[in-house]
Design a protein around this motif. Sequence first.
Motif, short mmCIF file in Angstrom:
data_model
loop_
_atom_site.label_atom_id
_atom_site.label_comp_id
_atom_site.label_asym_id
_atom_site.label_seq_id
_atom_site.Cartn_x
_atom_site.Cartn_y
_atom_site.Cartn_z
N ILE A 184 0.84 -1.19 0.00
CA ILE A 184 0.00 0.00 0.00
C ILE A 184 0.88 1.24 0.00
CG2 ILE A 184 -1.72 1.31 1.28
CD1 ILE A 184 -2.75 -1.33 2.39
N SER A 185 0.69 2.07 -0.98
CA SER A 185 1.43 3.32 -1.06
C SER A 185 0.71 4.37 -0.22
CB SER A 185 1.48 3.78 -2.52
OG SER A 185 1.86 5.14 -2.59
N PRO A 186 1.45 5.23 0.48
CA PRO A 186 0.78 6.27 1.24
C PRO A 186 0.01 7.23 0.33
CG PRO A 186 3.17 6.56 1.32
CD PRO A 186 2.89 5.26 0.62
N ASN A 187 0.32 7.23 -0.96
CA ASN A 187 -0.37 8.11 -1.90
C ASN A 187 -1.71 7.55 -2.35
OD1 ASN A 187 1.77 9.90 -1.78
ND2 ASN A 187 2.85 8.87 -3.44
N THR A 188 -2.08 6.34 -1.93
CA THR A 188 -3.37 5.77 -2.34
C THR A 188 -4.49 6.18 -1.40
OG1 THR A 188 -3.02 3.72 -1.12
CG2 THR A 188 -2.30 3.76 -3.43
N LEU A 189 -4.17 6.76 -0.25
CA LEU A 189 -5.19 7.22 0.68
C LEU A 189 -5.40 8.71 0.51
CD1 LEU A 189 -4.08 5.34 3.92
CD2 LEU A 189 -5.80 4.65 2.24
N ILE A 190 -6.66 9.14 0.64
CA ILE A 190 -6.98 10.55 0.51
C ILE A 190 -8.15 10.88 1.42
CG2 ILE A 190 -8.53 10.20 -1.46
CD1 ILE A 190 -7.46 12.89 -2.59
N ALA A 191 -8.14 12.04 2.01
CA ALA A 191 -9.25 12.47 2.86
C ALA A 191 -10.46 12.80 1.99
CB ALA A 191 -8.83 13.71 3.66
N ALA A 192 -11.64 12.48 2.49
CA ALA A 192 -12.87 12.70 1.72
C ALA A 192 -13.01 14.16 1.30
CB ALA A 192 -14.08 12.26 2.53
N ASP A 193 -12.63 15.10 2.16
CA ASP A 193 -12.79 16.50 1.80
C ASP A 193 -11.86 16.92 0.66
OD1 ASP A 193 -10.44 16.52 3.31
OD2 ASP A 193 -10.97 18.35 4.40
N ARG A 194 -10.82 16.13 0.39
CA ARG A 194 -9.95 16.41 -0.75
C ARG A 194 -10.50 15.82 -2.03
NH1 ARG A 194 -4.13 16.11 -0.20
NH2 ARG A 194 -4.32 17.19 -2.16
N VAL A 195 -11.36 14.79 -1.92
CA VAL A 195 -11.99 14.20 -3.11
C VAL A 195 -13.09 15.13 -3.62
CG1 VAL A 195 -13.32 12.25 -3.99
CG2 VAL A 195 -11.43 11.85 -2.41
N GLU A 196 -13.81 15.74 -2.69
CA GLU A 196 -14.87 16.67 -3.07
C GLU A 196 -14.25 17.82 -3.87
OE1 GLU A 196 -16.96 17.79 0.49
OE2 GLU A 196 -17.29 15.70 1.01
N GLY A 197 -14.85 18.10 -5.01
CA GLY A 197 -14.33 19.13 -5.90
C GLY A 197 -13.39 18.60 -6.96
N THR A 198 -13.05 17.31 -6.90
CA THR A 198 -12.17 16.71 -7.90
C THR A 198 -12.93 16.55 -9.21
OG1 THR A 198 -10.96 15.52 -6.19
CG2 THR A 198 -10.72 14.72 -8.44
N ASP A 199 -12.29 16.89 -10.29
CA ASP A 199 -12.91 16.79 -11.61
C ASP A 199 -13.10 15.34 -12.04
OD1 ASP A 199 -13.02 19.57 -11.89
OD2 ASP A 199 -11.06 19.65 -12.88
N VAL A 200 -14.16 15.13 -12.84
CA VAL A 200 -14.44 13.82 -13.42
C VAL A 200 -14.44 14.00 -14.94
CG1 VAL A 200 -16.09 11.92 -13.61
CG2 VAL A 200 -15.84 13.15 -11.42
N TYR A 201 -13.70 13.14 -15.63
CA TYR A 201 -13.55 13.20 -17.08
C TYR A 201 -14.05 11.92 -17.72
CZ TYR A 201 -10.15 16.81 -15.79
OH TYR A 201 -9.55 17.92 -15.26
N ASN A 202 -14.37 12.00 -19.02
CA ASN A 202 -14.63 10.76 -19.75
C ASN A 202 -13.34 10.34 -20.44
OD1 ASN A 202 -14.43 12.34 -22.09
ND2 ASN A 202 -16.61 12.35 -22.48
N ARG A 203 -13.38 9.21 -21.13
CA ARG A 203 -12.17 8.67 -21.78
C ARG A 203 -11.64 9.60 -22.88
NH1 ARG A 203 -10.30 5.12 -18.51
NH2 ARG A 203 -11.66 3.42 -17.95
N LYS A 204 -12.49 10.47 -23.42
CA LYS A 204 -12.06 11.42 -24.45
C LYS A 204 -11.33 12.61 -23.84
CE LYS A 204 -16.02 10.47 -27.41
NZ LYS A 204 -17.25 11.06 -27.98
N GLY A 205 -11.33 12.69 -22.49
CA GLY A 205 -10.68 13.81 -21.82
C GLY A 205 -11.60 14.98 -21.56
N GLU A 206 -12.89 14.84 -21.88
CA GLU A 206 -13.85 15.90 -21.64
C GLU A 206 -14.24 15.93 -20.17
OE1 GLU A 206 -16.36 15.73 -25.80
OE2 GLU A 206 -16.77 14.20 -24.27
N LYS A 207 -14.25 17.12 -19.59
CA LYS A 207 -14.67 17.24 -18.21
C LYS A 207 -16.19 17.08 -18.14
CE LYS A 207 -14.92 20.27 -14.26
NZ LYS A 207 -14.73 21.61 -13.74
N LEU A 208 -16.63 16.14 -17.30
CA LEU A 208 -18.06 15.88 -17.16
C LEU A 208 -18.66 16.61 -15.96
CD1 LEU A 208 -18.04 12.03 -17.79
CD2 LEU A 208 -18.60 13.85 -19.42
N GLY A 209 -17.89 16.79 -14.93
CA GLY A 209 -18.39 17.43 -13.72
C GLY A 209 -17.36 17.33 -12.62
N THR A 210 -17.83 17.50 -11.37
CA THR A 210 -16.95 17.39 -10.22
C THR A 210 -17.61 16.53 -9.15
OG1 THR A 210 -17.83 19.40 -9.24
CG2 THR A 210 -15.86 19.63 -10.58
#
Length: 121
Positions: free
Chosen positions: A7-33
């Motif tokens: 387990i890498s220490p970089n695989t864990l993240i606080a929930a408040d850091r996930v909120e606001g993270t962008d979501v993309y499709n496979r084409k690279g288009e931003k779909l939302g957050t």
Amino acid sequence: MPDVTRISPNTLIAADRVEGTDVYNRKGEKLGTVDDIMIDKVSGKAIYAVMSFGGFLGIGEKYHPLPWSTLNYDETKGGYVVDLDKKVLEDAPTYDMDEDFRWTPDYGRRVDQYYNVPTYW
């Protein structure tokens, strides 16, 4: 028990850091957050990411629950990638941002079925 040597220490993240993270499709288009995460109270595992999508300047946006298993983190994008296009999201289960929404097992099953993933429920 997970093998802590793998387990890498970089695989864990606080929930408040996930909120606001962008979501993309496979084409690279931003779909939302990612606006929220639905977590199983007992196991502590993330089950759904709730993504905002659609609208313009926050008007007309809706919440789209995505099964957590559909998201893959892409370090180069600094966000999550899903194998979906905008048309799939337009027809997906949603709820309004100003709605007093209550999550139910039936709704969760509907989300899981729409995305063709094993149901949590």
